[in-house]
Motif scaffolding. Structure first.
Motif, PDB file in Angstrom:
ATOM      1  N   UNK A 289       0.967  -1.632   4.201  1.00 23.27           N
ATOM      2  CA  UNK A 289       0.317  -2.354   5.101  1.00 23.27           C
ATOM      3  C   UNK A 289      -0.980  -2.993   4.192  1.00 23.27           C
ATOM      4  N   UNK A 290      -1.527  -2.462   3.215  1.00 21.78           N
ATOM      5  CA  UNK A 290      -2.554  -3.124   2.307  1.00 21.78           C
ATOM      6  C   UNK A 290      -1.912  -4.138   1.504  1.00 21.78           C
ATOM      7  N   UNK A 291      -0.693  -4.308   1.588  1.00 19.38           N
ATOM      8  CA  UNK A 291      -0.257  -5.630   0.872  1.00 19.38           C
ATOM      9  C   UNK A 291      -0.259  -6.803   1.945  1.00 19.38           C
ATOM     10  N   UNK A 292      -0.528  -6.351   3.024  1.00 14.96           N
ATOM     11  CA  UNK A 292      -0.589  -7.692   3.990  1.00 14.96           C
ATOM     12  C   UNK A 292      -2.094  -8.471   4.030  1.00 14.96           C
ATOM     13  N   UNK A 293      -3.021  -7.775   3.530  1.00 14.80           N
ATOM     14  CA  UNK A 293      -4.329  -8.319   3.605  1.00 14.80           C
ATOM     15  C   UNK A 293      -4.939  -8.598   2.330  1.00 14.80           C
TER      16      UNK A 293
END
Length: 206
Positions: free
Chosen positions: A202-206
Motif C-alpha cells: 500500500x505504501x508504494x501507492x503514495x
C-alpha cells in the motif's frame, strides 16, 4: 496525486473470514435445519449481509440478519488484524493522507468487531451499512465518504478484497486496489488498478 486512501474492513484490515462463515453456518442451521459446508458460503464474503440472506432465499431477512450479527459474537476471538496492516495505517496517517473506511458492517458490528482493535482514530470518517440507502456495489457509500473527507474521486484509492468493492470504486470514479491477502485470488479482478500482494505494498501507492 493520491491524497486519500479508503479501506474496506473485512478481508482488508481484519481477517474475519472464519467468523463470517461460521456464524452464518450456525444461523442457517438454526433457521433452515440445514448444514452448509463453509466453502459453500464463501460467496458471502465481501457483500452486505442482507444480500447474502437474499441469495440463500431467506424470506424473513429482517429477523434473521440481527441473529447472524449476534452469532458472530461467539467467534469474535478468532478475528485478527492482518499482519503489517496496523503499521501501514500508522505510516499513512503520518504522511498526512486522508484516511477513510467504507464497509458493509453495521454500527453494532463496528462497535463489537472493529473498535476493540483501537484503529478508529486513524480514520477521518467511517461509512457503514446504515449510512446510505444503497450499498456496495453501488457507489453511494464511497461517494459519501469522499464528500465528508472533502476529497476528489480522482485523487483517492479504495482498497478492498471483493468484486463488490471493485464495482463500487469503479462506479464512483475511484481507483481500486485489490487486497490479495484477503481475496486469495486475482481472478475476476482484471479491472483492478492495482493488485497488492501484502499490506506493505500500500505504501508504494503514495
Amino acid at each position: 496525486m493520491v491524497t486519500s486512501i479508503i479501506f474496506d474492513i473485512d478481508g482488508t484490515i481484519l481477517d474475519t473470514e472464519q467468523i463470517v462463515l461460521k456464524s452464518l453456518q450456525k444461523v442457517l442451521k438454526d433457521e433452515l435445519n440445514k448444514e452448509f459446508q463453509l466453502h459453500e458460503l464463501r460467496f458471502a464474503l465481501g457483500i452486505p449481509g442482507k444480500e447474502t440472506l437474499k441469495k440463500l432465499n431467506i424470506t424473513n431477512i429482517e429477523e434473521v440478519h440481527p441473529k447472524w450479527s449476534k452469532a458472530e459474537l461467539d467467534f469474535l476471538h478468532e478475528v485478527t488484524v492482518f499482519e503489517e496492516i496496523e503499521e501501514v495505517i500508522k505510516e499513512l496517517s503520518l504522511r498526512k493522507l486522508k484516511l477513510g473506511i467504507v464497509t458493509s458492517k453495521t454500527k453494532n458490528d463496528l462497535k463489537d468487531g472493529f473498535e476493540p482493535f483501537g484503529l478508529n482514530g486513524y480514520f477521518g470518517h467511517i461509512i457503514c451499512a446504515c449510512d446510505t440507502v444503497k450499498h456496495k456495489p453501488n457507489p453511494d457509500p464511497l461517494l459519501a465518504c469522499l464528500e465528508i473527507l472533502d476529497v476528489p474521486n480522482d485523487s483517492a484509492i479504495y482498497i478492498g478484497d471483493s468484486i463488490y468493492d471493485m464495482h463500487c470504486a469503479k462506479s464512483a470514479g475511484v481507483k481500486f486496489a485489490l487486497a490479495l491477502w484477503g481475496s486469495k485470488t486475482s481472478e475476476g479482478f482484471e479491472k483492478a488498478d492495482f493488485v497488492l500482494s501484502k499490506p506493505m505494498d500500500i505504501l508504494n501507492l503514495v
